[in-house]
Design a protein around this motif. Structure first.
Motif, PDB file in Angstrom:
ATOM      1  N   SER A 329      29.212  44.942  29.892  1.00  0.00           N
ATOM      2  CA  SER A 329      30.117  45.841  29.167  1.00  0.00           C
ATOM      3  C   SER A 329      29.413  47.149  28.826  1.00  0.00           C
ATOM      4  N   LYS A 330      28.118  47.057  28.557  1.00  0.00           N
ATOM      5  CA  LYS A 330      27.347  48.258  28.234  1.00  0.00           C
ATOM      6  C   LYS A 330      27.339  49.234  29.424  1.00  0.00           C
ATOM      7  N   GLY A 331      27.192  48.717  30.613  1.00  0.00           N
ATOM      8  CA  GLY A 331      27.163  49.575  31.795  1.00  0.00           C
ATOM      9  C   GLY A 331      28.526  49.745  32.450  1.00  0.00           C
ATOM     10  N   ASN A 332      29.534  48.966  31.965  1.00  0.00           N
ATOM     11  CA  ASN A 332      30.859  48.967  32.611  1.00  0.00           C
ATOM     12  C   ASN A 332      30.749  48.702  34.112  1.00  0.00           C
ATOM     13  N   VAL A 333      29.840  47.801  34.476  1.00  0.00           N
ATOM     14  CA  VAL A 333      29.592  47.541  35.885  1.00  0.00           C
ATOM     15  C   VAL A 333      29.356  46.044  36.100  1.00  0.00           C
ATOM     16  N   GLY A 334      29.776  45.578  37.280  1.00  0.00           N
ATOM     17  CA  GLY A 334      29.560  44.178  37.615  1.00  0.00           C
ATOM     18  C   GLY A 334      29.368  44.000  39.106  1.00  0.00           C
ATOM     19  N   VAL A 335      28.934  42.819  39.479  1.00  0.00           N
ATOM     20  CA  VAL A 335      28.864  42.448  40.890  1.00  0.00           C
ATOM     21  C   VAL A 335      29.422  41.040  41.016  1.00  0.00           C
ATOM     22  N   ALA A 336      30.337  40.878  41.962  1.00  0.00           N
ATOM     23  CA  ALA A 336      30.982  39.589  42.157  1.00  0.00           C
ATOM     24  C   ALA A 336      30.659  39.038  43.535  1.00  0.00           C
ATOM     25  N   GLU A 337      30.514  37.738  43.598  1.00  0.00           N
ATOM     26  CA  GLU A 337      30.429  37.025  44.874  1.00  0.00           C
ATOM     27  C   GLU A 337      31.782  36.385  45.126  1.00  0.00           C
ATOM     28  N   ILE A 338      32.374  36.645  46.296  1.00  0.00           N
ATOM     29  CA  ILE A 338      33.705  36.154  46.616  1.00  0.00           C
ATOM     30  C   ILE A 338      33.654  35.334  47.896  1.00  0.00           C
ATOM     31  N   LEU A 339      34.278  34.170  47.873  1.00  0.00           N
ATOM     32  CA  LEU A 339      34.305  33.290  49.034  1.00  0.00           C
ATOM     33  C   LEU A 339      35.539  33.571  49.888  1.00  0.00           C
ATOM     34  N   PRO A 340      35.417  33.421  51.227  1.00  0.00           N
ATOM     35  CA  PRO A 340      36.569  33.654  52.107  1.00  0.00           C
ATOM     36  C   PRO A 340      37.618  32.559  52.014  1.00  0.00           C
ATOM     37  N   GLU A 341      37.221  31.411  51.505  1.00  0.00           N
ATOM     38  CA  GLU A 341      38.152  30.312  51.264  1.00  0.00           C
ATOM     39  C   GLU A 341      37.562  29.433  50.172  1.00  0.00           C
ATOM     40  N   VAL A 342      38.417  28.690  49.500  1.00  0.00           N
ATOM     41  CA  VAL A 342      37.951  27.802  48.440  1.00  0.00           C
ATOM     42  C   VAL A 342      37.723  26.422  49.042  1.00  0.00           C
ATOM     43  N   PRO A 343      36.479  25.952  49.088  1.00  0.00           N
ATOM     44  CA  PRO A 343      36.199  24.670  49.742  1.00  0.00           C
ATOM     45  C   PRO A 343      36.888  23.497  49.038  1.00  0.00           C
ATOM     46  N   VAL A 344      37.313  22.540  49.814  1.00  0.00           N
ATOM     47  CA  VAL A 344      37.870  21.310  49.262  1.00  0.00           C
ATOM     48  C   VAL A 344      36.754  20.526  48.575  1.00  0.00           C
ATOM     49  N   VAL A 345      37.069  19.905  47.448  1.00  0.00           N
ATOM     50  CA  VAL A 345      36.119  19.019  46.772  1.00  0.00           C
ATOM     51  C   VAL A 345      36.500  17.589  47.135  1.00  0.00           C
ATOM     52  N   PRO A 346      35.744  16.941  48.033  1.00  0.00           N
ATOM     53  CA  PRO A 346      36.114  15.589  48.465  1.00  0.00           C
ATOM     54  C   PRO A 346      36.077  14.593  47.309  1.00  0.00           C
ATOM     55  N   LYS A 428      40.958  41.161  43.860  1.00  0.00           N
ATOM     56  CA  LYS A 428      40.084  41.420  45.008  1.00  0.00           C
ATOM     57  C   LYS A 428      39.870  40.149  45.827  1.00  0.00           C
ATOM     58  N   SER A 429      39.608  39.053  45.157  1.00  0.00           N
ATOM     59  CA  SER A 429      39.327  37.801  45.865  1.00  0.00           C
ATOM     60  C   SER A 429      40.575  37.288  46.575  1.00  0.00           C
ATOM     61  N   ALA A 430      41.733  37.444  45.946  1.00  0.00           N
ATOM     62  CA  ALA A 430      42.975  37.022  46.595  1.00  0.00           C
ATOM     63  C   ALA A 430      43.226  37.843  47.855  1.00  0.00           C
ATOM     64  N   SER A 431      42.921  39.133  47.796  1.00  0.00           N
ATOM     65  CA  SER A 431      43.099  39.999  48.955  1.00  0.00           C
ATOM     66  C   SER A 431      42.143  39.613  50.075  1.00  0.00           C
ATOM     67  N   PHE A 432      40.896  39.319  49.723  1.00  0.00           N
ATOM     68  CA  PHE A 432      39.897  38.942  50.725  1.00  0.00           C
ATOM     69  C   PHE A 432      40.278  37.649  51.429  1.00  0.00           C
ATOM     70  N   ARG A 433      40.764  36.685  50.676  1.00  0.00           N
ATOM     71  CA  ARG A 433      41.110  35.393  51.275  1.00  0.00           C
ATOM     72  C   ARG A 433      42.424  35.435  52.040  1.00  0.00           C
ATOM     73  N   SER A 434      43.195  36.483  51.844  1.00  0.00           N
ATOM     74  CA  SER A 434      44.488  36.555  52.518  1.00  0.00           C
ATOM     75  C   SER A 434      44.436  37.273  53.859  1.00  0.00           C
ATOM     76  N   ILE A 435      43.251  37.756  54.254  1.00  0.00           N
ATOM     77  CA  ILE A 435      43.148  38.471  55.530  1.00  0.00           C
ATOM     78  C   ILE A 435      43.536  37.572  56.693  1.00  0.00           C
ATOM     79  N   LYS A 436      44.466  38.055  57.484  1.00  0.00           N
ATOM     80  CA  LYS A 436      44.896  37.363  58.698  1.00  0.00           C
ATOM     81  C   LYS A 436      44.945  38.384  59.821  1.00  0.00           C
TER      82      LYS A 436
END
Length: 439
Positions: A329-346, A428-436
């Motif tokens: 919040s102090k820097g108003n900056v972040g970095v996110a890691e985004i997955l191309p799909e959400v893996p199934v949890v067996p 952002k993550s929803a957009s990334f995973r929706s690429i077709k």
């Protein structure tokens, strides 16, 4: 069937509109990277269509946008290993004709210079700066007005296992156990010519500790703060591995001491299962739950271990979720890691533990296989017997030709609050995973 239908659609387009093919690209409402190998693009074209690549263009919501063709193999022409790179959102198309056109030349977004430390990547408009070291790993040193080390060693491998294991021959794990995140030698590295949207890096590394283990890492640094990493671990011989992980180090911290770690609530966390509670309840006990838009998220100080049930990691043996982020919040900056799909949890616990999981430890995002099964598994009735505690049963066993691949989007962003950060990353993550592409 999908391939046949696509061919019929393209043939219809050819007959109706002349010798032109338009390949649909769909994404969400937030800009995300498009990185497509030309061999894959050609597979989407009709077999009797001969493209002239000077006519290529990328259209987003009816408007042509900058793109680049990267000559990966250095042969001076468009070929299968090369990449088409752009930034897309909404409804887009890749359009190509069979006749020559005057190719559009877009101004470059970056400059690249080389010195003894590696390659310095600088945005032409002065808004972004990064370093690429001699192993092809990226360090971000400026984003917007902030000049600080905001992300480091993007895509670095962390591997461990039994050196020269002969388990399948004589039941022995090998000479000894090795672990490293740096003992890889460079086979080849190429920083591609900067284009109007990105700078690409292609590196092939070989493990000095594990015979026949190769890392192939393709990284694209985009002008909007996105870094797309395609990391492959290729096994050229048999190997017994305890860790096969992709990492980034020092995301936002120590640049900002108020940095928090944010992510959706885990679907599975070993510590919660051992306590017979949900992951939500586990983090609620640690006062680390924040609600945004009627959805709970885990939020805690990024440098705090948060009283783990055992061991020292802040979390380990945790399900991989759609994203995670460090934010200041102090820097108003972040970095996110985004997955191309959400893996199934067996449901099968052993099957899950044999697959990729998440670790957050030592200010590092770690993705991948982690097979050190501690005695604490058998100390709690809920997890007793879910995995063998015999060391020889623990490794993942790989044969020649096996590939472990991690495709990850790391995105730097600006936000004024945790709530604003969460809303941005969700979109952002929803957009990334929706690429077709081509569907």
């Amino acid at each position: 069937m999908k391939r046949v239908l696509m061919s019929l659609v393209l043939l219809l387009a050819l007959s109706l509109f002349g010798a032109s093919v338009s390949i649909p690209v769909k994404a969400g409402n937030v800009e995300v990277p498009l990185v497509l190998q030309m061999g894959s693009l050609v597979d989407l074209l009709p077999e009797d269509f001969e493209p002239d690549w000077t006519s290529l263009k990328v259209v987003v919501d009816g408007k042509e946008v900058p793109f680049q063709l990267e000559d990966v193999d250095g042969n001076g022409r468009v070929s299968a290993p090369d990449y088409l790179v752009s930034i897309v959102k909404g409804n887009a198309q890749i359009v190509v004709e069979d006749s020559a056109k005057k190719a559009v030349v877009y101004p470059k977004a970056f400059s690249v210079s080389k010195d003894e430390k590696g390659w310095k990547v600088t945005a032409v408009d002065g808004s972004f700066e990064a370093m690429i070291n001699d192993h092809g790993l990226v360090q971000v040193t400026q984003f917007g007005t902030i000049k600080a080390k905001l992300l480091d060693e993007v895509g670095i491998a962390r591997v461990s296992g039994w050196f020269n294991s002969t388990y399948y021959v004589d039941g022995k794990l090998g000479d000894h156990h090795e672990e490293t995140s740096s003992a890889f030698r460079v086979v080849s590295i190429k920083v591609l010519d900067p284009g109007p949207v990105a700078v690409g890096v292609v590196a092939i590394l070989k493990s000095e500790k594990f015979n026949g283990l190769r890392q192939e890492i393709v990284t694209h640094i985009f002008k909007n703060g996105d870094i797309l990493v395609d990391n492959k671990f290729v096994f050229e011989t048999y190997a017994d591995m305890m860790k096969v992980q992709t990492m980034v180090t020092r995301p936002i911290i120590p640049a900002f001491d108020d940095t928090v770690h944010i992510l959706p609530v885990f679907r599975r966390l070993v510590w919660a299962d051992q306590l017979n509670i949900t992951p939500y309840e586990y983090w609620l006990q640690r006062d680390a739950v924040t609600w945004v838009d009627k959805t709970p998220y885990i939020v805690f100080p990024a440098g705090n271990s948060m009283k783990p049930l055992w061991w020292g990691a802040t979390y380990i043996f945790a399900s991989m979720e759609r994203w995670r982020s460090n934010f200041s919040s102090k820097g108003n900056v972040g970095v996110a890691e985004i997955l191309p799909e959400v893996p199934v949890v067996p449901a099968d616990y052993k099957k899950w533990l044999d697959s990729d999981t998440w670790v957050y430890e030592s200010l590092e995002f770690r993705d991948g296989v982690f097979k050190w099964m501690p005695g604490e598994f058998d100390a709690y009735p809920s997890t007793t017997g879910v995995y063998s505690m015999k060391v020889e049963d623990m490794p993942n066993r790989y044969k020649a030709g096996d590939v472990v691949q991690h495709l990850r989007l790391f995105t730097l962003y600006n936000a004024k609050s945790v709530e604003e950060a969460i809303k941005f990353i969700e979109n952002k993550s929803a957009s990334f995973r929706s690429i077709k592409i081509g569907e």
